[in-house]
Design a protein around this motif. Sequence first.
Motif, PDB file in Angstrom:
ATOM      1  N   GLN A 285     -36.260 -12.319  41.674  1.00  0.00           N
ATOM      2  CA  GLN A 285     -35.367 -12.384  42.826  1.00  0.00           C
ATOM      3  C   GLN A 285     -36.174 -12.982  43.978  1.00  0.00           C
ATOM      4  O   GLN A 285     -36.913 -12.277  44.665  1.00  0.00           O
ATOM      5  CB  GLN A 285     -34.852 -10.995  43.198  1.00  0.00           C
ATOM      6  CG  GLN A 285     -33.809 -10.987  44.296  1.00  0.00           C
ATOM      7  CD  GLN A 285     -33.283  -9.582  44.587  1.00  0.00           C
ATOM      8  OE1 GLN A 285     -33.904  -8.571  44.207  1.00  0.00           O
ATOM      9  NE2 GLN A 285     -32.140  -9.489  45.253  1.00  0.00           N
ATOM     10  N   LEU A 290     -31.119 -11.014  48.848  1.00  0.00           N
ATOM     11  CA  LEU A 290     -30.171 -12.067  48.457  1.00  0.00           C
ATOM     12  C   LEU A 290     -29.887 -11.908  46.968  1.00  0.00           C
ATOM     13  O   LEU A 290     -30.805 -11.923  46.141  1.00  0.00           O
ATOM     14  CB  LEU A 290     -30.763 -13.456  48.733  1.00  0.00           C
ATOM     15  CG  LEU A 290     -29.807 -14.652  48.579  1.00  0.00           C
ATOM     16  CD1 LEU A 290     -28.671 -14.570  49.583  1.00  0.00           C
ATOM     17  CD2 LEU A 290     -30.568 -15.967  48.743  1.00  0.00           C
ATOM     18  N   ASP A 291     -28.635 -11.741  46.631  1.00  0.00           N
ATOM     19  CA  ASP A 291     -28.249 -11.410  45.259  1.00  0.00           C
ATOM     20  C   ASP A 291     -28.261 -12.645  44.353  1.00  0.00           C
ATOM     21  O   ASP A 291     -27.242 -13.032  43.781  1.00  0.00           O
ATOM     22  CB  ASP A 291     -26.867 -10.748  45.252  1.00  0.00           C
ATOM     23  CG  ASP A 291     -26.512 -10.179  43.878  1.00  0.00           C
ATOM     24  OD1 ASP A 291     -27.464  -9.912  43.114  1.00  0.00           O
ATOM     25  OD2 ASP A 291     -25.315 -10.025  43.584  1.00  0.00           O
ATOM     26  N   ILE A 293     -30.617 -14.129  41.193  1.00  0.00           N
ATOM     27  CA  ILE A 293     -31.689 -13.893  40.230  1.00  0.00           C
ATOM     28  C   ILE A 293     -31.932 -15.187  39.438  1.00  0.00           C
ATOM     29  O   ILE A 293     -30.991 -15.828  38.964  1.00  0.00           O
ATOM     30  CB  ILE A 293     -31.339 -12.766  39.243  1.00  0.00           C
ATOM     31  CG1 ILE A 293     -30.973 -11.479  40.012  1.00  0.00           C
ATOM     32  CG2 ILE A 293     -32.475 -12.527  38.264  1.00  0.00           C
ATOM     33  CD1 ILE A 293     -32.106 -10.908  40.826  1.00  0.00           C
TER      34      ILE A 293
END
Length: 599
Positions: A285, A290-291, A293
């Motif tokens: 990440q 911040l989502d 990956i």
Amino acid sequence: MYVLLILCVGVFAVRAGYISLFTEPDIPVILGVNKIPALRGSIYDSKGRLLASDSIIYEAWLDLGYLRLATSSDQIERVLRNIELSYGIPYEILHENLQSTKNFLLLGTTPTNDEMQRKITPITKRYISLEMQRERLSFSEYGLDRILGKLDKGGVPLNGIELSYTEELSGKEDGLIRRTLTSTVREEPTNGSDVYLSIDIDIQKMVYEELLSTVEKNMADGGVALLVESKTGKVLAYAGTYNWDVGLMGIFEPGSTIKPLIYSLALQSGSITETMTFNCDGRIQPVPGLDIIIRDTEGERHGIQTFREAIINSCNVATVQVGGKILNTLGKEEMYRQLNNIGFGRLSGVDLPGETPGIMPEAKDWSLISPYQFPIGQGLGVNIFQMVKALNVFPAGGQFLIPTFARAIRSNDGLLNIPKKVDGTLFSSQLVSTMLPIMESVVIEGTGTMAKVDGVRIAGKTGTAQKAGPGGYNEETYFSLFFGFFPVENPTYTLYIMIDTPKAGAYYGGFVAAPMFASVVRNLYGIGVEKEVYEGVYSWKMPDLGGYSLLDVKEVAEIYGIDKIVVHGSGEVINQYPDAGQPLLDRMEIWLGALSNDL
């Protein structure tokens, strides 16, 4: 009759440049002037084989105005019937044109003046004028039409080499033929210069056919391949399977083929050292909170990776960490400047018109994830010339070479060789020396093992780039990529391959593009490649060589796969062994001499 003569001269002045017969006694009477068009220069391949050239065609024009005013109706019918027979134009169409307001009608064209003269009869001669025009003929097979380009109907270049070198190719000055009562004076035109390309037709054909085969085998949407000389950047082959020039005008994401450049930038900027290690647990990440990956291929966990192992295994997690270190060391603005300096977001400078600059957002437009996506080849768009220019710095010893197609130009002043075009030095020779064994290991033990060819040292990098769309990245469509150069000890060839959306199962660059790379290498070196033998109806028996020159004989021998020729004498073939119609052998013997003129 006096009036008719003036009408004849006046009408012909429109079409053929006729001048009045009434001159001073001491000035030669000029009966007519015809233009000799200046020819556009020819285009040749690297071995001097003709790819495009102008030829003169002869046009016959019927002077409708003179025919209307200077003859009786019976004479008109005889003229039109003669023309109908000679040119195959129905009498009705000829008569219809005569009733119109047209002054001239094109009757037909021929490649030679003699052929046209045979169509003109005594009764039609006075009503027909001849003109010379240029006709452009080009070799269009194996994707060469896209390289050479085309002219419109008016002779204006539209694209390709024809457009980019039109100043050199264009005819300089038309010639003239002046006819007087006593003589004919010919002033020769000044033709355009000839352009010699670095393209080799044989290599172009081979790369094009290998690309077609790879696209078909993998049920792909298309593909592009670019082969250049490593030390000069001169293009040897450029092939594409699309109905438009995707390699020059389209873009794709480079995926992991960008990684050698990113690691080199990191080393050069002091962002990392060769002794650093990186931990890969299969996912990362990059921006806390911040989502987003970023994962390695199929979630693979590489564990602790050295600088060398991270490139060989094409580790995304390690490369994202490298991107972060470049950002921390250089800052966003300088990181953008360095990526742009490598060639992203700007034209490569290739000598074909219409190139796209690709996509490389300016630093002010970067998202939070951008500095971590670019290092794994996402978020930017490139064309194949940009990628070859950038990656070729490794076999070129750090030199930034612009891919070019033109090798020489021949004008009236002689042959002028076009040197390689150098856009500075991208990386130091010491840094390049560090990277070469790593890129060779990619092929020996890493993701590019299917590019291996016994007896040839190959270095390269695989790439598999998900295709981006309006809703993000598509997990079912990919660009399969491979870049490489060979032989490593003295690089001669650099090749980049892009296969678009393979759908036959495999989609990784190492499984789709790398095998084609190996096949091209084998073809170039003749490794395990059978020589093509003529497969005609009578491919098993000796042809009749009577009257052939030695050059003709050698071409026949190559077609039939005969390696040894024994030659006696000089001239043309007067005797041969085996005899015509006899079974082929692995050798032929010929006797040359002067042929008898007896019937």
